[in-house]
Design an enzyme around this catalytic site. Structure first.
Site, PDB file in Angstrom:
ATOM      1  N   LYS A 123      19.431 -36.028 -34.564  1.00 52.87           N
ATOM      2  CA  LYS A 123      19.713 -35.613 -34.018  1.00 52.87           C
ATOM      3  C   LYS A 123      19.608 -35.394 -33.480  1.00 52.87           C
ATOM      4  CE  LYS A 123      21.783 -33.721 -38.415  1.00 52.87           C
ATOM      5  NZ  LYS A 123      20.782 -34.010 -39.912  1.00 52.87           N
ATOM      6  N   CYS A 149      21.647 -30.398 -45.614  1.00 59.48           N
ATOM      7  CA  CYS A 149      22.562 -31.593 -45.814  1.00 59.48           C
ATOM      8  C   CYS A 149      22.981 -31.079 -47.539  1.00 59.48           C
ATOM      9  CB  CYS A 149      22.127 -32.782 -45.924  1.00 59.48           C
ATOM     10  SG  CYS A 149      20.323 -33.428 -46.575  1.00 59.48           S
TER      11      CYS A 149
HETATM   12  C1  LIG Z   1      16.102 -32.745 -42.713  1.00 65.11           C
HETATM   13  S1  LIG Z   1      14.818 -33.288 -42.343  1.00 65.11           S
HETATM   14  C2  LIG Z   1      15.802 -33.019 -40.708  1.00 65.11           C
HETATM   15  C3  LIG Z   1      16.453 -34.597 -40.604  1.00 65.11           C
HETATM   16  C4  LIG Z   1      16.753 -34.826 -39.158  1.00 65.11           C
HETATM   17  N1  LIG Z   1      17.063 -33.310 -38.316  1.00 65.11           N
HETATM   18  C5  LIG Z   1      17.144 -35.628 -38.285  1.00 65.11           C
HETATM   19  O1  LIG Z   1      18.596 -35.440 -38.354  1.00 65.11           O
HETATM   20  O2  LIG Z   1      16.616 -36.551 -38.410  1.00 65.11           O
HETATM   21  C6  LIG Z   1      13.853 -31.945 -42.270  1.00 65.11           C
HETATM   22  C7  LIG Z   1      12.382 -31.808 -42.027  1.00 65.11           C
HETATM   23  O3  LIG Z   1      11.904 -30.603 -41.043  1.00 65.11           O
HETATM   24  C8  LIG Z   1      10.556 -31.634 -41.362  1.00 65.11           C
HETATM   25  N2  LIG Z   1       9.401 -29.289 -42.011  1.00 65.11           N
HETATM   26  C9  LIG Z   1       9.855 -29.782 -42.538  1.00 65.11           C
HETATM   27  N3  LIG Z   1       8.845 -28.351 -42.379  1.00 65.11           N
HETATM   28  C10 LIG Z   1       8.702 -28.367 -41.209  1.00 65.11           C
HETATM   29  C11 LIG Z   1       7.810 -27.068 -40.475  1.00 65.11           C
HETATM   30  N4  LIG Z   1       6.704 -26.461 -40.768  1.00 65.11           N
HETATM   31  N5  LIG Z   1       7.196 -27.342 -39.439  1.00 65.11           N
HETATM   32  C12 LIG Z   1       8.177 -28.450 -39.483  1.00 65.11           C
HETATM   33  N6  LIG Z   1       9.166 -29.480 -39.261  1.00 65.11           N
HETATM   34  C13 LIG Z   1       9.064 -29.223 -40.107  1.00 65.11           C
HETATM   35  C14 LIG Z   1      10.126 -31.988 -42.766  1.00 65.11           C
HETATM   36  O4  LIG Z   1       9.012 -33.273 -42.010  1.00 65.11           O
HETATM   37  C15 LIG Z   1      11.382 -33.228 -42.528  1.00 65.11           C
HETATM   38  O5  LIG Z   1      10.949 -34.431 -41.730  1.00 65.11           O
END
Ligand SMILES: C[S@@+](CC[C@H](N)C(=O)[O-])C[C@H]1O[C@@H](n2cnc3c(N)ncnc32)[C@H](O)[C@@H]1O
Length: 683
Positions: free
Chosen positions: A488, A609
């Site tokens: 994204k 998702c």
């Molecule tokens: C659903 S994935 C994101 C997918 C991404 N938006 C894409 O479309 O490629 C969620 C992401 O949030 C990150 N994440 C989780 N907690 C976080 C935090 N407190 N701070 C920063 N990143 C975080 C995870 O490492 C993961 O890569």
């Protein structure tokens, strides 16, 4: 007798009297054979003792390529290839290297230092020249022995003999291992601490052909011959497979029984599928998350991705019945060298797939048990009162159309359409999303050159909704709070026309690296990556005062993408881990509240998702009072899209959902907050 001019360097008068004799490399015609044979006997003892001593100091933990690894890559059962490799490693390399390191270097160094020091210095150079940190200590010890023998025999034939016997023996051992069905590439990539690894350390093949071998190994390996139409597809998949940079082979767990190495499947596809299956089953058993079928079968280090994916998923689909067949037929009890994952793959291939060819011992064993396997299948069908095996398979969803996003930073939509039409025939632009194209499910896009160069991004239709819903204007600063791996993020950059800034935050180091790589591949120069915990960013300070819009796509249960998950196939129940859902929802709400701290925020998209309302509508409803208080309202993006938020929530109709089954994309949730324009009274 003089050797080749140039190597027989004239030695200037020196204070070290003992070197004079080395001007002539074969100065002492008698006794060289005795010295040579003594060296042949001593070399395994000396190098073995040294390897043991080094291991006490932890040197065996040093990673990197060993000198045998390159040879292992190209050694095959083909005798002429072995003979020519033998000629190079056991004859030519010893002649050349002994001439250089002992005949020339050692001899020359004696001009400046005592003989013993010259022996050691030339051995260090000899070790370094093999460019293998892992084997360096043993190479230096072997070089020292060769130098010592040369000094004593005064005839270069002695070290040449030792060197040749050493290399020839190692190569022959490797050849015999290959013949007995051992996969050398897997044997030597099995990681530290295994007995095979130390065997490799003990027996470095001492030749510059390692580098030649390493270069050759980068070429794709041809896959085994197969007869059916699908087999042809597989072969072309393999031919297409161009290993990127250095091929990182999956590392199978070598669980030798009684010290015997396990048999690997001979075909690349079956071997990779067996490895993927092993990892998936292990993760399922230990309830470890984060192991994905996709990364295990479609990752950049995988050859023939589509075929590997197909064999792995099909085997998982047949797993229950194959397990029953294996237990009934007892073929694993009769053979300790066939690991269960490899057996599952080969039984799948034999009974339900494309068949098995007698290429290696694993295949030969399974073929020899064909009758008992077929009998076990019949009994299993009988036991379940089934006529056909299809009645015993878990129900699976129909294959979905493929969606691909055109990366408008690199190519226009029109150019992408004509390229994909030329490659695949039919495709249609998505009716809702500006830059998404829909192709038939049969299209193999993973290895497409435009996917590899970042012109096309493999992204589900649902996952392309958030960036379009947010619709940032060129020049804006957008904060992507949970960005990795960046699908994204790069979409946001494309929508900005690469003008403005996308601040992409992720805290996971591995995913962060993928984020950076993907941003680079997409040519999205407006992306600034920050590896940090989003919750700890001081959003209310001047550092973030320029942020106009936010995309919050936090970690979630991923229940909307469950059709991609093997868990479903392994235990097809709808079990929900409520505790996990609650803690995810708590994080999602916290992250959303944190994002609202941004002082100049105009628009915010929240997406997951997930098909669970606890991660969607409920999070929005909880944060709504705060949003209203800050002057935000829910906007209803994609008004023409039929599937909205769950009806029991008052604002549900303003939210967007996608249903994995009904909409043939990922299950998804999205809500868009927009700042109410108080001045103009627009809300
Ligand atoms: C659903 S994935 C994101 C997918 C991404 N938006 C894409 O479309 O490629 C969620 C992401 O949030 C990150 N994440 C989780 N907690 C976080 C935090 N407190 N701070 C920063 N990143 C975080 C995870 O490492 C993961 O890569």
């Amino acid at each position: 007798m003089h050797f080749v001019t140039g190597y027989n360097c004239p030695i200037a008068p020196s204070s070290h009297t003992s070197f004079a004799g080395y001007r002539e490399p074969f100065a002492k015609p008698r006794g060289w054979l005795a010295w040579g044979l003594l060296g042949v006997l001593l070399s395994p003892l000396v190098v073995g003792a040294a390897a043991f001593a080094f291991s006490l100091f932890g040197f065996d933990e040093v990673n990197g390529k060993g000198t045998v690894d390159g040879v292992a890559q190209i050694l095959s059962l083909d005798f002429p290839s072995f003979a020519s490799l033998f000629g190079v490693t056991a004859v030519l390399a010893p002649i050349l290297e002994e001439t250089v390191f002992r005949g020339f270097l050692l001899t020359s160094l004696t001009k400046f230092m005592p003989t013993w020091a010259a022996v050691i210095a030339s051995s260090v150079a000899f070790g370094l020249a093999h460019l293998s940190t892992r084997d360096l200590p043993q190479l230096v010890v072997l070089g020292t022995l060769l130098g010592f023998i040369y000094v004593r025999s005064r005839n270069l034939l002695s070290p040449m003999l030792i060197h040749g016997v050493w290399n020839g023996t190692v190569l022959t051992i490797l050849f015999l291992l290959v013949q007995s069905g051992v996969d050398l590439k897997e044997l030597f990539s099995a990681g530290c601490g295994t007995s095979t690894r130390s065997a490799a350390d003990l027996f470095p093949v001492v030749t510059p052909t390692d580098r030649l071998c390493n270069m050759r190994s980068r070429r794709p390996k041809p896959i085994s011959d197969r007869q059916s139409g699908q087999a042809k597809r597989r072969r072309s998949d393999d031919a297409e497979a161009r290993p990127t940079k250095r091929q990182k082979k999956p590392r199978p767990a070598l669980r030798g029984v009684k010290g015997k190495p396990l048999w690997a499947c001979s075909s690349v596809v079956d071997r990779q599928a067996a490895f993927a299956l092993e990892k998936i089953l292990e993760a399922h058993r230990t309830k470890r998350r984060g192991v994905s079928l996709k990364s295990l079968t479609l990752g950049s280090n995988i050859e023939a991705k589509k075929a590997t994916f197909a064999v792995t998923t099909e085997s998982i689909k047949y797993l229950q019945i194959i397990d029953a067949i294996l237990d009934r037929s007892q073929i694993l009890k009769e053979c300790s060298q066939l690991a269960r994952p490899s057996a599952v793959i080969l039984v799948y291939e034999l009974l339900f797939g494309e068949g098995v060819r007698a290429q290696g011992p694993a295949e030969r064993h399974v073929l020899s048990c064909k009758d008992s396997l077929e009998a076990a299948l019949s009994k299993e069908l009988e036991a379940h009162g089934a006529e056909d095996v299809s009645e015993l398979l878990p129900a699976t969803e129909e294959s979905r159309p493929r969606s691909v996003r055109v990366n408008t930073i690199k190519v226009t939509k029109e150019a992408a359409i004509s390229r994909l039409q030329a490659d695949f025939g039919s495709l249609e632009p998505d009716g809702l999303l500006d830059d998404v194209l829909i192709l038939p499910s049969s299209c193999a896009l993973h290895d497409h050159p435009w996917v590899k160069n970042g012109s096309l991004i493999l992204q589900s239709k649902a996952s392309c909704m958030p960036a379009q819903a947010l619709s940032p204007e060129p020049g804006w600063t957008v904060l992507d709070c949970c960005a990795a791996p960046g699908n994204k993020t790069t979409h946001l950059a494309a929508r900005l026309g690469n003008i403005g800034k996308v601040i992409a935050v992720d805290r996971d180091p591995v995913r962060f690296k993928r984020l950076k790589d993907n941003a680079k591949l997409a040519g999205a120069t407006c992306i600034q990556c920050i590896q940090d915990d989003f919750l700890k960013l001081p959003l209310d300070t001047a550092q973030f005062s320029s942020v106009d819009a936010v995309l919050l796509d936090p970690s979630c249960s991923g229940s909307g993408t469950a059709h991609n998950q093997v868990d479903r196939l392994l235990s097809p129940t709808d079990e929900v881990d409520c505790g996990r859902l609650e803690s995810l929802a708590a994080f999602q709400e916290k992250a959303l509240r944190h994002a609202f701290k941004l002082p100049k925020l105009k628009r915010l998209v929240y997406s997951t998702c997930s098909s669970h309302s606890i991660e969607g509508e409920e999070v929005i409803e909880k944060v709504m009072p705060l949003a209203n208080q800050l002057g935000f309202h829910l906007e209803g993006p994609f008004p023409s899209w039929h599937r909205r938020g769950h009806k029991q929530f008052p604002d549900g109709k303003l939210m967007v959902r996608a249903d994995a089954k009904l909409d043939r994309t990922d299950g998804f949730f999205l809500a868009l907050f927009s700042k109410t324009d108080l001045e103009n009274g627009i809300g």
